[in-house]
Design a protein around this motif. Structure first.
Motif, PDB file in Angstrom:
ATOM      1  N   GLU A  25     -12.319  10.746 -14.977  1.00 31.04           N
ATOM      2  CA  GLU A  25     -10.944  10.259 -14.888  1.00 31.04           C
ATOM      3  C   GLU A  25     -10.421  10.419 -13.465  1.00 31.04           C
ATOM      4  OE1 GLU A  25      -8.021   8.084 -16.217  1.00 31.04           O
ATOM      5  OE2 GLU A  25      -9.749   8.610 -17.442  1.00 31.04           O
ATOM      6  N   ALA A  26     -10.784  11.505 -12.812  1.00 32.31           N
ATOM      7  CA  ALA A  26     -10.337  11.748 -11.438  1.00 32.31           C
ATOM      8  C   ALA A  26     -10.973  10.771 -10.459  1.00 32.31           C
ATOM      9  CB  ALA A  26     -10.667  13.177 -11.027  1.00 32.31           C
ATOM     10  N   HIS A  27     -12.150  10.257 -10.783  1.00 32.29           N
ATOM     11  CA  HIS A  27     -12.859   9.361  -9.871  1.00 32.29           C
ATOM     12  C   HIS A  27     -12.672   7.880 -10.194  1.00 32.29           C
ATOM     13  CE1 HIS A  27     -14.958  12.291  -7.460  1.00 32.29           C
ATOM     14  NE2 HIS A  27     -15.175  12.991  -8.556  1.00 32.29           N
ATOM     15  N   ARG A  28     -11.938   7.591 -11.229  1.00 33.87           N
ATOM     16  CA  ARG A  28     -11.744   6.189 -11.594  1.00 33.87           C
ATOM     17  C   ARG A  28     -11.067   5.452 -10.447  1.00 33.87           C
ATOM     18  NH1 ARG A  28     -14.124   4.846 -15.948  1.00 33.87           N
ATOM     19  NH2 ARG A  28     -13.887   6.082 -17.775  1.00 33.87           N
ATOM     20  N   ILE A  29     -11.526   4.260 -10.219  1.00 33.16           N
ATOM     21  CA  ILE A  29     -10.936   3.443  -9.164  1.00 33.16           C
ATOM     22  C   ILE A  29      -9.710   2.760  -9.741  1.00 33.16           C
ATOM     23  CG2 ILE A  29     -11.317   1.470  -7.645  1.00 33.16           C
ATOM     24  CD1 ILE A  29     -14.302   2.238  -7.744  1.00 33.16           C
ATOM     25  N   THR A  30      -8.599   2.981  -9.091  1.00 34.41           N
ATOM     26  CA  THR A  30      -7.358   2.402  -9.582  1.00 34.41           C
ATOM     27  C   THR A  30      -7.153   0.991  -9.049  1.00 34.41           C
ATOM     28  OG1 THR A  30      -6.127   3.370  -7.740  1.00 34.41           O
ATOM     29  CG2 THR A  30      -6.255   4.651  -9.780  1.00 34.41           C
ATOM     30  N   GLY A  31      -7.933   0.614  -8.059  1.00 31.45           N
ATOM     31  CA  GLY A  31      -7.792  -0.717  -7.470  1.00 31.45           C
ATOM     32  C   GLY A  31      -6.595  -0.730  -6.541  1.00 31.45           C
ATOM     33  N   ASP A  32      -6.544  -1.722  -5.690  1.00 29.85           N
ATOM     34  CA  ASP A  32      -5.364  -1.847  -4.851  1.00 29.85           C
ATOM     35  C   ASP A  32      -4.936  -3.295  -4.834  1.00 29.85           C
ATOM     36  OD1 ASP A  32      -7.535  -2.671  -3.278  1.00 29.85           O
ATOM     37  OD2 ASP A  32      -6.607  -1.973  -1.429  1.00 29.85           O
ATOM     38  N   PRO A  33      -3.640  -3.493  -4.777  1.00 30.25           N
ATOM     39  CA  PRO A  33      -3.112  -4.854  -4.823  1.00 30.25           C
ATOM     40  C   PRO A  33      -3.646  -5.696  -3.670  1.00 30.25           C
ATOM     41  CG  PRO A  33      -1.356  -3.223  -5.031  1.00 30.25           C
ATOM     42  CD  PRO A  33      -2.614  -2.493  -4.697  1.00 30.25           C
ATOM     43  N   VAL A  34      -3.774  -6.990  -3.898  1.00 25.12           N
ATOM     44  CA  VAL A  34      -4.294  -7.915  -2.903  1.00 25.12           C
ATOM     45  C   VAL A  34      -3.456  -7.883  -1.640  1.00 25.12           C
ATOM     46  CG1 VAL A  34      -4.710 -10.356  -2.401  1.00 25.12           C
ATOM     47  CG2 VAL A  34      -5.335  -9.413  -4.632  1.00 25.12           C
ATOM     48  N   GLU A  35      -2.141  -7.829  -1.788  1.00 22.77           N
ATOM     49  CA  GLU A  35      -1.297  -7.852  -0.595  1.00 22.77           C
ATOM     50  C   GLU A  35      -1.530  -6.633   0.293  1.00 22.77           C
ATOM     51  OE1 GLU A  35       1.131  -6.314  -4.080  1.00 22.77           O
ATOM     52  OE2 GLU A  35      -0.011  -8.119  -3.696  1.00 22.77           O
ATOM     53  N   ASP A  36      -1.845  -5.476  -0.298  1.00 19.65           N
ATOM     54  CA  ASP A  36      -2.151  -4.293   0.506  1.00 19.65           C
ATOM     55  C   ASP A  36      -3.466  -4.484   1.264  1.00 19.65           C
ATOM     56  OD1 ASP A  36       0.121  -3.021  -0.267  1.00 19.65           O
ATOM     57  OD2 ASP A  36      -0.850  -1.662  -1.685  1.00 19.65           O
ATOM     58  N   ARG A  37      -4.460  -5.070   0.601  1.00 18.50           N
ATOM     59  CA  ARG A  37      -5.750  -5.302   1.251  1.00 18.50           C
ATOM     60  C   ARG A  37      -5.612  -6.269   2.420  1.00 18.50           C
ATOM     61  NH1 ARG A  37      -9.200  -7.416  -3.245  1.00 18.50           N
ATOM     62  NH2 ARG A  37      -7.542  -6.900  -4.655  1.00 18.50           N
ATOM     63  N   GLU A  38      -4.778  -7.267   2.268  1.00 20.62           N
ATOM     64  CA  GLU A  38      -4.622  -8.276   3.313  1.00 20.62           C
ATOM     65  C   GLU A  38      -3.956  -7.715   4.558  1.00 20.62           C
ATOM     66  OE1 GLU A  38      -2.604 -11.441   1.308  1.00 20.62           O
ATOM     67  OE2 GLU A  38      -4.436 -12.127   0.310  1.00 20.62           O
ATOM     68  N   ARG A  39      -3.164  -6.668   4.417  1.00 19.02           N
ATOM     69  CA  ARG A  39      -2.458  -6.083   5.558  1.00 19.02           C
ATOM     70  C   ARG A  39      -3.304  -5.085   6.334  1.00 19.02           C
ATOM     71  NH1 ARG A  39       2.727  -4.070   2.683  1.00 19.02           N
ATOM     72  NH2 ARG A  39       2.448  -5.540   1.036  1.00 19.02           N
ATOM     73  N   ARG A  40      -4.407  -4.662   5.811  1.00 17.62           N
ATOM     74  CA  ARG A  40      -5.238  -3.653   6.471  1.00 17.62           C
ATOM     75  C   ARG A  40      -6.103  -4.287   7.552  1.00 17.62           C
ATOM     76  NH1 ARG A  40      -7.105  -1.056   0.923  1.00 17.62           N
ATOM     77  NH2 ARG A  40      -5.182   0.014   0.428  1.00 17.62           N
ATOM     78  N   ASP A  41      -6.396  -3.470   8.553  1.00 16.14           N
ATOM     79  CA  ASP A  41      -7.317  -3.954   9.589  1.00 16.14           C
ATOM     80  C   ASP A  41      -8.747  -3.882   9.065  1.00 16.14           C
ATOM     81  OD1 ASP A  41      -8.442  -1.353  10.074  1.00 16.14           O
ATOM     82  OD2 ASP A  41      -6.728  -0.878  11.346  1.00 16.14           O
ATOM     83  N   PRO A  42      -9.693  -4.572   9.717  1.00 15.99           N
ATOM     84  CA  PRO A  42     -11.074  -4.624   9.215  1.00 15.99           C
ATOM     85  C   PRO A  42     -11.736  -3.254   9.070  1.00 15.99           C
ATOM     86  CG  PRO A  42     -10.732  -6.297  10.887  1.00 15.99           C
ATOM     87  CD  PRO A  42      -9.486  -5.452  10.861  1.00 15.99           C
ATOM     88  N   GLU A  43     -11.451  -2.334   9.993  1.00 15.97           N
ATOM     89  CA  GLU A  43     -12.054  -1.007   9.893  1.00 15.97           C
ATOM     90  C   GLU A  43     -11.564  -0.275   8.653  1.00 15.97           C
ATOM     91  OE1 GLU A  43     -10.503  -2.042  12.739  1.00 15.97           O
ATOM     92  OE2 GLU A  43     -12.238  -2.379  14.015  1.00 15.97           O
ATOM     93  N   GLU A  44     -10.282  -0.372   8.388  1.00 16.26           N
ATOM     94  CA  GLU A  44      -9.719   0.286   7.210  1.00 16.26           C
ATOM     95  C   GLU A  44     -10.268  -0.352   5.931  1.00 16.26           C
ATOM     96  OE1 GLU A  44      -5.422   1.575   5.273  1.00 16.26           O
ATOM     97  OE2 GLU A  44      -5.456   0.441   7.135  1.00 16.26           O
ATOM     98  N   GLN A  45     -10.439  -1.665   5.968  1.00 14.88           N
ATOM     99  CA  GLN A  45     -11.013  -2.349   4.808  1.00 14.88           C
ATOM    100  C   GLN A  45     -12.448  -1.883   4.572  1.00 14.88           C
ATOM    101  OE1 GLN A  45     -10.623  -6.560   5.412  1.00 14.88           O
ATOM    102  NE2 GLN A  45      -8.404  -6.537   5.194  1.00 14.88           N
TER     103      GLN A  45
END
Length: 119
Positions: A25-45
């Motif tokens: 349960e602690a390791h489950r991936i919660t996912g992240d919204p598409v808009e958050d992914r689009e705002r990240r730089d390539p290294e962070e992605q």
């Protein structure tokens, strides 16, 4: 194996199962919204993608361990807990104490690890 040993192994397996389920349960991936992914730089992605793969692998490993624990509990109920799933020989209690979910004797486990025994 007497009833007291069986109860001890059952308790240990159930405790281990609860612990692994909690870790999952602690390791489950919660996912992240598409808009958050689009705002990240390539290294962070890239870092997040790697972290996601690691979390997925941990979850898969935990799921496999839960299956092994459940099978061990089934073997306890069937009276075959101490019997090697491959050769049928008796699994020493010391091995089961060290790894309660073990389904193979040490020789068969070594053969499996060396690729001489199927999955």
């Amino acid at each position: 194996m007497d009833a007291q040993q069986t109860d001890r192994f059952r308790k240990q397996l159930l405790e281990q199962r609860a612990s692994v389920a909690s870790e999952m349960e602690a390791h489950r991936i919660t996912g992240d919204p598409v808009e958050d992914r689009e705002r990240r730089d390539p290294e962070e992605q890239a870092v997040n993608a790697t972290a996601s793969l690691v979390e997925t692998r941990i979850t898969e490993d935990d799921e496999n361990l839960l299956k092994k624990i459940d099978l061990a509990l089934e073997r306890l109920d069937a009276g075959t807990y101490q019997q090697c799933a491959n050769c049928g020989k008796k699994i020493p209690l010391a091995r089961l104490r060290a790894k309660p979910s073990a389904s193979l004797c040490l020789n068969c486990q070594e053969d499996k690890d060396a690729g001489r025994l199927g999955p």
